[in-house]
Design a protein around this motif. Sequence first.
Motif, PDB file in Angstrom:
ATOM      1  N   TRP A 196       0.852  -1.186   0.000  1.00 29.33           N
ATOM      2  CA  TRP A 196       0.000   0.000   0.000  1.00 29.33           C
ATOM      3  C   TRP A 196       0.890   1.239   0.000  1.00 29.33           C
ATOM      4  N   VAL A 231      -5.919   3.303   6.531  1.00 26.59           N
ATOM      5  CA  VAL A 231      -5.659   1.889   6.809  1.00 26.59           C
ATOM      6  C   VAL A 231      -6.048   1.560   8.252  1.00 26.59           C
ATOM      7  N   LYS A 234      -5.782  -1.977  10.136  1.00 30.62           N
ATOM      8  CA  LYS A 234      -4.835  -2.861   9.460  1.00 30.62           C
ATOM      9  C   LYS A 234      -3.486  -2.837  10.180  1.00 30.62           C
TER      10      LYS A 234
END
Length: 524
Positions: A196, A231, A234
């Motif tokens: 990412w 995010v 995560k």
Amino acid sequence: MTTLEATPPRWATEPFIFGSPQQFERLREWLRRVGYTEVELCRATGAPNIGQIKALQMERVVFTKPVDTQSILVLLFLDGSRLPWTVVRGVLSPDEMSILTDLGLLQNSVADPDLCVGSVALFPSEDIYIASDRLSGMETIGDGIPSDLVFSPLTSETRRFVGLMPRVPSESYLELCAGTGIAALFAAKHFARHAWSADITERSTRFASFNAALNGLENFTAIQGDLYEPVAGKTFDLITAHPPYVPSEATEMVFRDGGADGEQITRRILAGLEEHLKPGGLFYLDCVMTDRDPDSTEHRIRRMLGPSEGEFDVVVLRSGTVETKVYQADRLQSGRMTPEAFLRQAVFFKKLGVTRLVAITALVQRCTSPRTVVTRHRMLSGETRAEDLLWLLRYLTGTVEWEAADVARLLDSRPRAVRSAELRVRSVLRDGQWTELGATVETLVPFATTAPCPSWFPALLGRCDGRTTVREHLERLRSDGTVPVTTTAEDFAQLIRELADVPFFELELFPLPPTPKRKSPRVA
């Protein structure tokens, strides 16, 4: 005359067309075929790496005339030159022209529609291609440069960040403050199951997505948001960041300005590791921070980790410092700071106790189980590699809780002197005789180190060839009277360990990574 409509003088959200996978594949295969790769460009220019080709622009004789496809690409997408459309079409075939125009990579110059410019900077880096905003001569803007400029990763700072980045197998990788997404692109291509890239600006997010498509990477996601915000929930095996770090009262350029003390964004990144870095995971940071007496940078980083700081190892590698007064005077003289801002910053820095700015590369590792954590620093050199940083972390964490049994193992180990160590002796001439005043041992491999040494140390270092044990070295030094016979094995082992910490010695227990010969330095 040209076949393209005149480009309006405006700042486009994305100065490219997001094409199909087939169009991107066609572009990258063509770029490789015509020699627009880092290897071929460095061979043609004599530059050690792609980051130096731009710097050699005024000196090199290659590419000064657009005589072939490779030189056209360099002039348009690396140098940012304006070329007559007639010249470009005289070199590129209609099919080659369409490869670029179908993706919006060529446009008319705002100043003269008979001239052609690249809408972006487009260049190879190792084995991937990167698009960023142009390094100079912006053609898609009206007045000034917008704050969300997607800065080129050709700078020496970004090349160091990418060159020293740990490239270890990762299920999940996150690059913060990603810009073009260059680090996440390397991760996705080489060692991460999924990568990412996160950036606060829409423009950078679109560029990162474009770059992923350009390189045919499907295990890559570009996300927009404020640091960890997109995010949430995560966790990651590896997180990297090359954040904005220039001290600035206001954010004029998003990629550059890091708050009043330059550490505003860095502090927030470090504080978020508790929630987002997995046990055993690594965080890699490259930025500029401030030294503040009496605190060391590594201890300041530790405190920024918050209540869970006891779960993290912190290793900082310094690569350069500048005194605060020198830094401020330079910005004032160059016109990058007003006299009023200069005075305000001087008062602010004095209040914080800031003494100097220091360029750092840091590794932060989250422990998998309770143990004594490491807080150390070293000096980077031009010879330091990513493998060396990982070795240092393994060595420091592997020796932080050494016990008596480990000392015994050390006595039976066979140390080897690191390559390229230099002995420097300072002497003075007195009554016709040279009298030694002192000596130092220096090395750049794997880190830059200079240390004073006793008279017997150079001889010991020269004998350490990996065949003689520490215990045998001690016996020889005792027998020839170099060290007192009362020197205990435990004391001598402790000394060897301290010298291995530098390292001046390579221990069997912690072998240094191999050092293959390189034709050019890894980091610009």
